[in-house]
Design an enzyme around this catalytic site. Structure first.
Site, short mmCIF file in Angstrom:
data_model
loop_
_atom_site.label_atom_id
_atom_site.label_comp_id
_atom_site.label_asym_id
_atom_site.label_seq_id
_atom_site.Cartn_x
_atom_site.Cartn_y
_atom_site.Cartn_z
N GLY A 1 -61.39 0.50 -7.86
CA GLY A 1 -61.69 1.80 -8.48
C GLY A 1 -62.62 2.60 -7.60
O GLY A 1 -63.15 2.11 -6.59
N LEU A 2 -62.81 3.85 -8.00
CA LEU A 2 -63.67 4.76 -7.24
C LEU A 2 -65.11 4.26 -7.17
O LEU A 2 -65.53 3.46 -8.02
CB LEU A 2 -63.67 6.14 -7.92
CG LEU A 2 -62.36 6.93 -7.93
CD1 LEU A 2 -62.49 8.14 -8.84
CD2 LEU A 2 -62.00 7.36 -6.50
N SER A 3 -65.85 4.76 -6.21
CA SER A 3 -67.29 4.49 -6.16
C SER A 3 -67.92 5.04 -7.44
O SER A 3 -67.62 6.16 -7.85
CB SER A 3 -67.88 5.19 -4.93
OG SER A 3 -69.27 5.00 -4.89
N GLY A 4 -68.72 4.22 -8.09
CA GLY A 4 -69.38 4.64 -9.32
C GLY A 4 -68.53 4.45 -10.57
O GLY A 4 -68.97 4.78 -11.68
N SER A 5 -67.32 3.89 -10.42
CA SER A 5 -66.46 3.70 -11.60
C SER A 5 -66.99 2.57 -12.48
O SER A 5 -66.72 2.54 -13.69
CB SER A 5 -65.01 3.43 -11.18
OG SER A 5 -64.94 2.27 -10.37
N GLY A 6 -67.72 1.62 -11.89
CA GLY A 6 -68.28 0.52 -12.67
C GLY A 6 -67.83 -0.86 -12.22
O GLY A 6 -68.02 -1.84 -12.95
N LYS A 7 -67.26 -0.97 -11.04
CA LYS A 7 -66.75 -2.26 -10.54
C LYS A 7 -67.86 -3.32 -10.49
O LYS A 7 -67.70 -4.42 -11.02
CB LYS A 7 -66.14 -2.11 -9.12
CG LYS A 7 -65.03 -1.11 -9.01
CD LYS A 7 -64.50 -1.02 -7.59
CE LYS A 7 -65.50 -0.54 -6.55
NZ LYS A 7 -65.98 0.85 -6.75
N SER A 8 -68.96 -2.98 -9.82
CA SER A 8 -70.06 -3.96 -9.66
C SER A 8 -70.67 -4.31 -11.01
O SER A 8 -70.93 -5.49 -11.28
CB SER A 8 -71.16 -3.39 -8.76
OG SER A 8 -70.66 -3.16 -7.49
N SER B 1 -61.15 -0.78 -2.46
CA SER B 1 -59.78 -1.18 -2.09
C SER B 1 -58.79 -0.07 -2.46
O SER B 1 -57.98 -0.22 -3.38
CB SER B 1 -59.39 -2.52 -2.73
OG SER B 1 -59.80 -2.66 -4.06
N1 LIG Z 1 -67.14 6.90 3.12
C1 LIG Z 1 -67.32 6.05 2.08
N2 LIG Z 1 -66.35 5.94 1.15
C2 LIG Z 1 -66.53 5.09 0.12
N3 LIG Z 1 -67.64 4.32 -0.06
C3 LIG Z 1 -68.62 4.41 0.85
C4 LIG Z 1 -68.50 5.29 1.96
N4 LIG Z 1 -69.64 5.17 2.69
C5 LIG Z 1 -70.43 4.27 2.10
N5 LIG Z 1 -69.82 3.80 0.98
C6 LIG Z 1 -70.39 2.72 0.15
O1 LIG Z 1 -69.60 1.58 0.45
C7 LIG Z 1 -69.07 1.01 -0.73
C8 LIG Z 1 -67.54 0.82 -0.61
O2 LIG Z 1 -67.26 -0.25 0.19
P1 LIG Z 1 -65.90 -1.03 0.01
O3 LIG Z 1 -65.93 -2.16 0.97
O4 LIG Z 1 -65.72 -1.37 -1.42
O5 LIG Z 1 -64.82 0.07 0.44
S1 LIG Z 1 -63.28 -0.13 0.81
O6 LIG Z 1 -62.70 -1.07 -0.18
O7 LIG Z 1 -63.17 -0.66 2.16
O8 LIG Z 1 -62.69 1.22 0.72
C9 LIG Z 1 -69.32 1.97 -1.85
O9 LIG Z 1 -69.79 1.13 -2.91
P2 LIG Z 1 -69.35 1.32 -4.44
O10 LIG Z 1 -70.08 2.57 -4.86
O11 LIG Z 1 -69.89 0.08 -5.08
O12 LIG Z 1 -67.87 1.44 -4.57
C10 LIG Z 1 -70.38 2.92 -1.33
O13 LIG Z 1 -71.64 2.51 -1.78
N1 LIG Z 2 -68.60 1.25 -19.61
C1 LIG Z 2 -69.20 1.09 -18.43
N2 LIG Z 2 -68.85 0.06 -17.61
C2 LIG Z 2 -69.43 -0.08 -16.40
N3 LIG Z 2 -70.41 0.74 -15.92
C3 LIG Z 2 -70.80 1.79 -16.68
C4 LIG Z 2 -70.22 2.00 -17.95
N4 LIG Z 2 -70.78 3.10 -18.49
C5 LIG Z 2 -71.67 3.56 -17.61
N5 LIG Z 2 -71.71 2.77 -16.51
C6 LIG Z 2 -72.61 3.00 -15.36
O1 LIG Z 2 -71.85 3.47 -14.26
C7 LIG Z 2 -72.45 3.04 -13.04
C8 LIG Z 2 -71.41 2.29 -12.24
O2 LIG Z 2 -71.98 1.88 -11.02
P1 LIG Z 2 -71.43 0.63 -10.22
O3 LIG Z 2 -71.20 -0.52 -11.13
O4 LIG Z 2 -72.32 0.44 -9.04
O5 LIG Z 2 -69.99 1.20 -9.77
P2 LIG Z 2 -69.11 0.79 -8.52
O6 LIG Z 2 -69.41 -0.65 -8.19
O7 LIG Z 2 -67.70 1.00 -8.97
O8 LIG Z 2 -69.51 1.72 -7.42
C9 LIG Z 2 -73.64 2.16 -13.40
O9 LIG Z 2 -74.81 2.93 -13.34
C10 LIG Z 2 -73.33 1.76 -14.84
O10 LIG Z 2 -74.50 1.50 -15.61
#
Ligand SMILES: Nc1ncnc2c1ncn2[C@@H]1O[C@H](COP(=O)(O)OS(=O)(=O)O)[C@@H](OP(=O)(O)O)[C@H]1O
Ligand SMILES: Nc1ncnc2c1ncn2[C@@H]1O[C@H](COP(=O)(O)OP(=O)(O)O)[C@@H](O)[C@H]1O
Length: 202
Positions: free
Chosen positions: A34-41, A108
């Site tokens: 999923g997108l960055s910030g979607s909640g994967k971690s 991914s």
């Molecule tokens: N350009 C760019 N695009 C997307 N994300 C970026 C980028 N630069 C740094 N980050 C940070 O790196 C995390 C994503 O790494 P991934 O290994 O999951 O990415 S990928 O699967 O290879 O696309 C991603 O973490 P998540 O927010 O947890 O998704 C970001 O914190």
């Molecule tokens: N239902 C939910 N499930 C997961 N995360 C949520 C939810 N609602 C809000 N959040 C918030 O969204 C953010 C997701 O961040 P993170 O888990 O780091 O996302 P990702 O790993 O996809 O980048 C966190 O601050 C989390 O507390």
């Protein structure tokens, strides 16, 4: 590149089947995308905690953490993302061989790479979880301040802004974190693993 012709697989004395027999659960990959910030971690951590409490052998591979070590040589071009996911798929496959449940939290973004990850293990050992969340909500959450930078042009090839994300056409589970609570999402993943007899009644 190693000369593949001269690499011969060595069959280990202790096999995957031996490890499975000794365990109360099976090995599997739970692949969060999923997108960055979607909640994967957040989700992967909560699911791992639930499994860990049940005495299950787990391991969590998280994008940011793996990129500081194993994949510290990779950036965010399409080729580097592909190589990132290829290596993670290999590592995840090794964890499954050890009979662990491995949770992966990587954007991914490309369907072909996720499909290749699925192919690395058996059909019943891979669960793709699409952590769905509208881009606007991810931008608003912006837990690491990266969207702000990307929108200001300070990060190139940022997923969802200047780099594509291909939605999974047929994931094993969709969790919409803009509509479902963390508890609900976690329970749905646990239910999926129980239904498929990875945990619970093996
Ligand atoms: N350009 C760019 N695009 C997307 N994300 C970026 C980028 N630069 C740094 N980050 C940070 O790196 C995390 C994503 O790494 P991934 O290994 O999951 O990415 S990928 O699967 O290879 O696309 C991603 O973490 P998540 O927010 O947890 O998704 C970001 O914190
Ligand atoms: N239902 C939910 N499930 C997961 N995360 C949520 C939810 N609602 C809000 N959040 C918030 O969204 C953010 C997701 O961040 P993170 O888990 O780091 O996302 P990702 O790993 O996809 O980048 C966190 O601050 C989390 O507390």
């Amino acid at each position: 590149m190693a000369d593949a012709e001269h690499i011969i697989w060595h069959q280990t004395t202790v096999t995957k089947t031996d490890r499975e027999r000794r365990s109360e659960h099976g090995g599997a990959v739970v692949w969060f995308t999923g997108l960055s910030g979607s909640g994967k971690s957040t989700l992967a951590n909560r699911v791992e905690h639930e499994l860990f409490k049940r005495g299950i052998h787990t391991y969590l591979l998280d994008g940011d953490n793996i990129r500081t070590g194993l994949n510290s040589d990779l950036g965010f071009s399409a080729a580097d993302r592909k190589e990132n996911i290829r290596r993670i798929s290999e590592v995840a496959g090794l964890f499954v061989d050890s009979n662990a449940i491995v949770l992966t939290a990587f954007i991914s973004p490309f369907q072909a790479d996720r499909e290749a990850a699925r192919q690395r293990v058996a059909d019943d050992e891979f669960f793709e979880i699409y952590v769905k969340c509208p881009l606007e909500v991810c931008e608003k959450r912006d837990p690491k301040g990266l969207y702000k930078k990307a929108l200001a042009g300070q990060i190139t090839a940022f997923t969802g802004i200047t780099s594509p994300y291909e939605e999974p056409p047929a994931p094993d589970l969709i969790i919409d974190t803009s509509e479902q609570s963390l508890e609900e999402g976690t329970q749905n993943v646990i239910d999926l693993l129980e239904k498929n007899r990875v945990i619970g009644n093996k």
